[in-house]
Design a protein around this motif. Sequence first.
Motif, short mmCIF file in Angstrom:
data_model
loop_
_atom_site.label_atom_id
_atom_site.label_comp_id
_atom_site.label_asym_id
_atom_site.label_seq_id
_atom_site.Cartn_x
_atom_site.Cartn_y
_atom_site.Cartn_z
N ASP A 126 -1.16 3.44 -5.07
CA ASP A 126 -2.58 3.16 -5.23
C ASP A 126 -2.90 2.44 -6.54
O ASP A 126 -3.88 1.71 -6.62
CB ASP A 126 -3.38 4.47 -5.18
N LEU B 46 -13.14 3.73 -5.17
CA LEU B 46 -12.69 5.04 -4.71
C LEU B 46 -12.82 6.05 -5.85
O LEU B 46 -12.29 5.82 -6.94
CB LEU B 46 -11.24 4.97 -4.24
N LYS C 74 -10.28 -3.74 -2.88
CA LYS C 74 -11.05 -3.01 -1.87
C LYS C 74 -11.16 -1.52 -2.22
O LYS C 74 -12.03 -0.82 -1.69
CB LYS C 74 -10.39 -3.16 -0.50
N ASN C 75 -10.28 -1.06 -3.14
CA ASN C 75 -10.28 0.36 -3.51
C ASN C 75 -10.93 0.63 -4.86
O ASN C 75 -10.90 1.76 -5.34
CB ASN C 75 -8.84 0.90 -3.54
N TYR D 113 -4.78 -2.60 -9.03
CA TYR D 113 -5.06 -1.89 -7.78
C TYR D 113 -5.68 -2.88 -6.80
O TYR D 113 -6.06 -4.01 -7.18
CB TYR D 113 -6.05 -0.74 -8.03
N GLU E 12 0.81 -1.22 0.00
CA GLU E 12 0.00 0.00 0.00
C GLU E 12 0.85 1.27 0.00
O GLU E 12 0.46 2.30 0.56
CB GLU E 12 -0.99 -0.02 1.16
#
Length: 295
Positions: free
Chosen positions: A138, A276, A272-273, A269, A135
């Motif tokens: 991104d 975004l 979970k993102n 990526y 992490e």
Amino acid sequence: MVDFEWYRSFISIYKHSSVSEAARTRMMTQPAMSQHLASLEAEVGEPLFTRAPRKMIPTERGKALYTQVVPLIEALEETTQNLKTSAVASLPVIRIGSAHEFFREKLAPHIGSYQMCVIAKLGVASQVLDWLLEEKVDLIVMSQKLSAPGVEYIPYMQEEFALVAPPDYKEPTFDDKESFESWLCSQPWISYDLDLPIIRRFWREHFQKRPQTHPTHVVPDLHSVLMAIEHGAGISLLPTFMLDDHLSRNKVKIMYPSYTVFNDLYLAYHMKNRNLPILKALIETMKKTVENNNK
């Protein structure tokens, strides 16, 4: 320990020559203002004002302290205000991982249009993936789908690799692929890796076998490969997006243009993102840039 607010109250009393007026301008009670002054005088060890009817007259110590403190307090307040302003106006931050050459040639020219603050980390594929897993970035651009838990890959674009040589390099004509392959094997090759990653791909696609050659020179990156070719050190396979300027200046040439190889690139990526807003906006912008360049 001196409280920062004591100094602010002291400066206000000095400017207004009045505890009550200073309290009003600072939106404090008069007793609280008086307490600030008393605490600062106790810390300094002597009075800072002479109390006169309806007026506070600074002592010599008070005058000296005011002269020393005012520039510092004003500078701190200005810095705080600037930080608040920049925080409101600052762009959202996005961290991108990529190969050096790809970022320099394909992403760096466009980051001004992203409406984001871009922080780039550049390295080889394994490094870039590790940064994503840790992490530290991104979004990454990858030339292969390396298995990793929780990472999603989506197609991004294709890069074309061509056979590149110095401009005066002899380019014989061949009647069959075997002769062409034999000639290629006899040439000095320049690679950025002893494993010949893209050269192996080229050989498999056009000759259905592994290359029977070894690099004459191994250099750190593709820009070094290109520089070495310009100066006559040998030949190699390079992405065409790196070559426009060098071709126009006759620094290199593409040999046998029908013998190219394509490489798929992916954006990756953390799953979970995926929703975004900043990540979705960047991916959309990067894809549109590719579409516009292909028109």
